[in-house]
Design an enzyme around this catalytic site. Sequence first.
Site, PDB file in Angstrom:
ATOM      1  N   CYS A 142      11.718  12.886  33.783  1.00  0.00           N
ATOM      2  CA  CYS A 142      13.056  13.069  34.347  1.00  0.00           C
ATOM      3  C   CYS A 142      13.295  12.376  35.681  1.00  0.00           C
ATOM      4  CB  CYS A 142      13.363  14.547  34.431  1.00  0.00           C
ATOM      5  SG  CYS A 142      13.519  15.246  32.771  1.00  0.00           S
ATOM      6  N   THR A 156      15.824  23.218  34.728  1.00  0.00           N
ATOM      7  CA  THR A 156      14.480  23.790  34.555  1.00  0.00           C
ATOM      8  C   THR A 156      13.394  22.771  34.874  1.00  0.00           C
ATOM      9  OG1 THR A 156      14.530  23.111  32.252  1.00  0.00           O
ATOM     10  CG2 THR A 156      15.110  25.383  32.716  1.00  0.00           C
ATOM     11  N   THR A 204      20.803  15.295  30.533  1.00  0.00           N
ATOM     12  CA  THR A 204      21.163  14.632  31.789  1.00  0.00           C
ATOM     13  C   THR A 204      21.808  13.282  31.461  1.00  0.00           C
ATOM     14  OG1 THR A 204      19.290  15.710  32.834  1.00  0.00           O
ATOM     15  CG2 THR A 204      20.229  13.804  33.983  1.00  0.00           C
TER      16      THR A 204
END
Length: 438
Positions: free
Chosen positions: A265, A155, A124
Amino acid sequence: MTYRITVLGTGYLGATHAACMAELGYEVLGVDVDHAKVTALSEGHVPFFEPELEPLLRKHVESGRLRFTTSYEEAAEFGDVHFICVGTPQRDGEYAADMSYIDATIESLVPKLTRPALIVGKSTVPVGTASRLAARIAELAPGASIELAWSPEFTREGLAVEDTLRPNRVVFGVTSTHAEKVLREVFAPVIDAGSPVVIADYATAELVKVGANSFLATKISYINAMAELCDVSGADVTLLADALGYDERIGRQFLNAGLGYGGGCLPKDLRAFMARAGELGAEETLTLLREVDAINLRRRQKVVDVTADVLGNQWVGKRVAVLGAAFKPNTDDIRDSPALNVAGRIHLHGAMVSVYDPKANDNARRSFPTLRYAESVMDACRGAHVVLHLTAWQEFRELDPAVLGEVVAERNVVDGQNCLDRPTWRAAGWTYRGLGRS
Ligand SMILES: NC(=O)C1=CN([C@@H]2O[C@H](COP(=O)(O)OP(=O)(O)OC[C@H]3O[C@@H](n4cnc5c(N)ncnc54)[C@H](O)[C@@H]3O)[C@@H](O)[C@H]2O)C=CC1
Ligand SMILES: O=C(O)[C@H]1O[C@H](OP(=O)(O)OP(=O)(O)OC[C@H]2O[C@@H](n3ccc(=O)[nH]c3=O)[C@H](O)[C@@H]2O)[C@H](O)[C@@H](O)[C@@H]1O
């Protein structure tokens, strides 16, 4: 055509991606700079907890289809398609992402390539990264048939194998029909099984990823803002979320109010997005995301405040049992874990904190060595004046409050995940406090 695949970076994302690519039938070489990780993976052992991954990995390591190395020479020699899966953590003391690992993969791989290759970014990254790297590749290997594509990954930890083999979409950020063709061939098994394909330019592909994570974070902060209102009005945020969620335009997923989001994340991606939006002068994006982040961080203090209230604002001499250390259930990942953040704050107030997590105790102990770690729920709760339910493991949801009531000093529970069965706990004599559903 069959491709030989390398996966650069074999952490949570890369190890899963490598095993799943082998499952799709490819010969795969995983590359990492961490020798211990490469050794463990080469022996068929996953150095973190991800359901379903270890048997898959072992199967393909044993068959010889999946190997691991620390050598970029070997990777350059072996692969036709190279997936970049290294970390992009938050930079120390800043909101921006640390791009040094991404840059290192390009610098290590590209000069060693001697034949045509497609490099595919999965990590990312801030918008603009792919075009910057493409320019760097052209500098490092002028005239060579080396292309770059960006295909972000969606995911979820805990469901990573299922999500990788059956993604809800695949996004290919490409600048040529050749790159699109190669990616369509590589992902043919998942595309043929029904995953929709989005073909995009680099910038859009990069933004799909951070846009998705920011939207999920926004949804959680929205319902947490509603939880605050529920607290002061006597409404029940869980019921509210259920009713909102019946509207298909809204949907029930990611409307669980509580302690807020954490993990490796959502928090760092939102902040990196803020930093990039600031650099690019996108003020509206920045303003929106700043509030999402601020609401989220206040949820942690909210749990501490509710706990203080339950304890009559007396910390010293009190025992607090913390159920959960992972940032969410079904993982041992403690990166930016809300549960550990709360445990740490309460410990600093002077209470005696005892933490138990079914999978994450070891990771937590390494990062927060001053907390006490228990071997079981019962052990954590023995003598506790309040029990905090902070990670929604199935084991915790199924606890019998009558049995647990026998070992605690006082029957107080704060449900930071709003998912314990409130009537059962109250019937067993517990004082139950949820967040937005008191
Ligand atoms: N964890 C997840 O479920 C998902 C992660 N992502 C993204 O994927 C990227 C990786 O995340 P994680 O796997 O969670 O991180 P991680 O920290 O678990 O793994 C990164 C790996 O890269 C290795 N590495 C560092 N420099 C290297 C180099 N120069 N060459 C080869 N290996 C190197 C590290 O040793 C480590 O094993 C991040 O950008 C993240 O945002 C995206 C979707 C899902
Ligand atoms: O970029 C990534 O790495 C991944 O980030 C998230 O996946 P993950 O971090 O594994 O975890 P989530 O299931 O999204 O949960 C994130 C956090 O939100 C919290 N959460 C989730 C849902 C909810 O309703 N409320 C809530 O507080 C969870 O407890 C957890 O702390 C995204 O869901 C993935 O699509 C993405 O690929």
